[in-house]
Design a protein around this motif. Structure first.
Motif, PDB file in Angstrom:
ATOM      1  N   MET A   1       0.838  -1.190   0.000  1.00 11.81           N
ATOM      2  CA  MET A   1       0.000   0.000   0.000  1.00 11.81           C
ATOM      3  C   MET A   1       0.873   1.240   0.000  1.00 11.81           C
ATOM      4  O   MET A   1       1.738   1.384   0.846  1.00 11.81           O
ATOM      5  CB  MET A   1      -0.869   0.022   1.245  1.00 11.81           C
ATOM      6  N   ASP A   2       0.642   2.095  -0.910  1.00  8.81           N
ATOM      7  CA  ASP A   2       1.399   3.333  -0.988  1.00  8.81           C
ATOM      8  C   ASP A   2       0.612   4.476  -0.376  1.00  8.81           C
ATOM      9  O   ASP A   2      -0.587   4.610  -0.578  1.00  8.81           O
ATOM     10  CB  ASP A   2       1.717   3.673  -2.441  1.00  8.81           C
ATOM     11  N   VAL A   3       1.328   5.292   0.379  1.00  9.92           N
ATOM     12  CA  VAL A   3       0.774   6.517   0.941  1.00  9.92           C
ATOM     13  C   VAL A   3       1.751   7.621   0.592  1.00  9.92           C
ATOM     14  O   VAL A   3       2.957   7.463   0.736  1.00  9.92           O
ATOM     15  CB  VAL A   3       0.598   6.410   2.473  1.00  9.92           C
ATOM     16  N   ALA A   4       1.243   8.731   0.131  1.00  8.50           N
ATOM     17  CA  ALA A   4       2.105   9.852  -0.256  1.00  8.50           C
ATOM     18  C   ALA A   4       2.943  10.324   0.936  1.00  8.50           C
ATOM     19  O   ALA A   4       2.521  10.228   2.085  1.00  8.50           O
ATOM     20  CB  ALA A   4       1.254  11.006  -0.779  1.00  8.50           C
ATOM     21  N   ALA A   5       4.133  10.817   0.630  1.00  9.35           N
ATOM     22  CA  ALA A   5       5.025  11.337   1.671  1.00  9.35           C
ATOM     23  C   ALA A   5       4.319  12.431   2.457  1.00  9.35           C
ATOM     24  O   ALA A   5       3.566  13.236   1.909  1.00  9.35           O
ATOM     25  CB  ALA A   5       6.300  11.880   1.037  1.00  9.35           C
ATOM     26  N   LEU A   6       4.561  12.444   3.768  1.00  5.94           N
ATOM     27  CA  LEU A   6       4.011  13.439   4.686  1.00  5.94           C
ATOM     28  C   LEU A   6       2.487  13.425   4.741  1.00  5.94           C
ATOM     29  O   LEU A   6       1.848  14.416   5.074  1.00  5.94           O
ATOM     30  CB  LEU A   6       4.527  14.842   4.341  1.00  5.94           C
ATOM     31  N   ARG A   7       1.910  12.279   4.450  1.00  2.00           N
ATOM     32  CA  ARG A   7       0.459  12.111   4.527  1.00  2.00           C
ATOM     33  C   ARG A   7       0.150  10.878   5.373  1.00  2.00           C
ATOM     34  O   ARG A   7       0.971   9.992   5.534  1.00  2.00           O
ATOM     35  CB  ARG A   7      -0.135  11.867   3.132  1.00  2.00           C
ATOM     36  N   ALA A   8      -1.026  10.841   5.908  1.00  2.53           N
ATOM     37  CA  ALA A   8      -1.507   9.669   6.635  1.00  2.53           C
ATOM     38  C   ALA A   8      -2.906   9.345   6.143  1.00  2.53           C
ATOM     39  O   ALA A   8      -3.670  10.244   5.781  1.00  2.53           O
ATOM     40  CB  ALA A   8      -1.534   9.937   8.133  1.00  2.53           C
ATOM     41  N   GLU A   9      -3.201   8.063   6.094  1.00  5.18           N
ATOM     42  CA  GLU A   9      -4.535   7.637   5.688  1.00  5.18           C
ATOM     43  C   GLU A   9      -5.049   6.618   6.689  1.00  5.18           C
ATOM     44  O   GLU A   9      -4.312   5.716   7.094  1.00  5.18           O
ATOM     45  CB  GLU A   9      -4.494   6.996   4.302  1.00  5.18           C
ATOM     46  N   ILE A  10      -6.303   6.766   7.073  1.00  2.00           N
ATOM     47  CA  ILE A  10      -6.953   5.765   7.911  1.00  2.00           C
ATOM     48  C   ILE A  10      -7.735   4.863   6.974  1.00  2.00           C
ATOM     49  O   ILE A  10      -8.570   5.330   6.193  1.00  2.00           O
ATOM     50  CB  ILE A  10      -7.881   6.423   8.948  1.00  2.00           C
ATOM     51  N   ARG A  11      -7.429   3.579   7.057  1.00  3.33           N
ATOM     52  CA  ARG A  11      -8.117   2.573   6.242  1.00  3.33           C
ATOM     53  C   ARG A  11      -8.666   1.524   7.193  1.00  3.33           C
ATOM     54  O   ARG A  11      -7.909   0.782   7.801  1.00  3.33           O
ATOM     55  CB  ARG A  11      -7.159   1.942   5.243  1.00  3.33           C
ATOM     56  N   GLY A  12      -9.972   1.508   7.312  1.00  3.93           N
ATOM     57  CA  GLY A  12     -10.574   0.623   8.297  1.00  3.93           C
ATOM     58  C   GLY A  12     -10.180   1.105   9.686  1.00  3.93           C
ATOM     59  O   GLY A  12     -10.367   2.260  10.027  1.00  3.93           O
ATOM     60  N   ASP A  13      -9.603   0.210  10.483  1.00  2.00           N
ATOM     61  CA  ASP A  13      -9.163   0.607  11.822  1.00  2.00           C
ATOM     62  C   ASP A  13      -7.643   0.741  11.903  1.00  2.00           C
ATOM     63  O   ASP A  13      -7.062   0.652  12.971  1.00  2.00           O
ATOM     64  CB  ASP A  13      -9.666  -0.399  12.866  1.00  2.00           C
ATOM     65  N   ARG A  14      -6.984   0.964  10.771  1.00  2.00           N
ATOM     66  CA  ARG A  14      -5.527   1.082  10.738  1.00  2.00           C
ATOM     67  C   ARG A  14      -5.081   2.422  10.163  1.00  2.00           C
ATOM     68  O   ARG A  14      -5.744   2.994   9.312  1.00  2.00           O
ATOM     69  CB  ARG A  14      -4.913  -0.042   9.907  1.00  2.00           C
ATOM     70  N   LEU A  15      -3.927   2.884  10.658  1.00  2.00           N
ATOM     71  CA  LEU A  15      -3.314   4.113  10.168  1.00  2.00           C
ATOM     72  C   LEU A  15      -2.149   3.730   9.276  1.00  2.00           C
ATOM     73  O   LEU A  15      -1.286   2.933   9.672  1.00  2.00           O
ATOM     74  CB  LEU A  15      -2.805   4.961  11.341  1.00  2.00           C
ATOM     75  N   TYR A  16      -2.100   4.269   8.095  1.00  2.00           N
ATOM     76  CA  TYR A  16      -1.013   4.026   7.158  1.00  2.00           C
ATOM     77  C   TYR A  16      -0.282   5.333   6.913  1.00  2.00           C
ATOM     78  O   TYR A  16      -0.889   6.322   6.500  1.00  2.00           O
ATOM     79  CB  TYR A  16      -1.541   3.475   5.828  1.00  2.00           C
ATOM     80  N   ALA A  17       1.012   5.368   7.240  1.00  2.00           N
ATOM     81  CA  ALA A  17       1.816   6.572   7.032  1.00  2.00           C
ATOM     82  C   ALA A  17       3.264   6.214   7.294  1.00  2.00           C
ATOM     83  O   ALA A  17       3.566   5.269   8.034  1.00  2.00           O
ATOM     84  CB  ALA A  17       1.381   7.687   7.980  1.00  2.00           C
TER      85      ALA A  17
END
Length: 90
Positions: A1-17
């Motif tokens: 899973m890719d997340v843009a630099a200096l960004r965070a995404e919540i997907r379901g109950d998880r934080l991706y960053a």
């Protein structure tokens, strides 16, 4: 899973960053224990704390610094996986 630099995404109950989870999570509890033991006069060794943040670029400077430090050390602990590399061995 890719997340843009200096960004965070919540997907379901998880934080991706970048940096959302880190190997240094154990540092603060260990520091608190060492401080409590020292306050109680129960710390059986001298402790020096070194915190570095260059693991993303190889972390070579801290290994060189430790080897060159004339005060020496009986042990070193690192929560960064790179610490298992041959560059960090005494």
């Amino acid at each position: 899973m890719d997340v843009a630099a200096l960004r965070a995404e919540i997907r379901g109950d998880r934080l991706y960053a970048r940096g959302a989870s880190d190997d240094k999570g154990n540092f603060l509890p260990l520091l608190h224990v060492a401080c409590a033991l020292a306050r109680d006069g129960a710390l059986p060794v001298n402790v020096r704390v070194l915190v570095e943040g260059e693991e993303e670029v190889g972390g070579e400077s801290v290994a060189r610094w430790l080897r060159a430090d004339e005060r020496g050390a009986d042990a070193a602990s690192s929560s960064t996986p790179a610490a298992r590399s041959p560059t960090c061995r005494p």
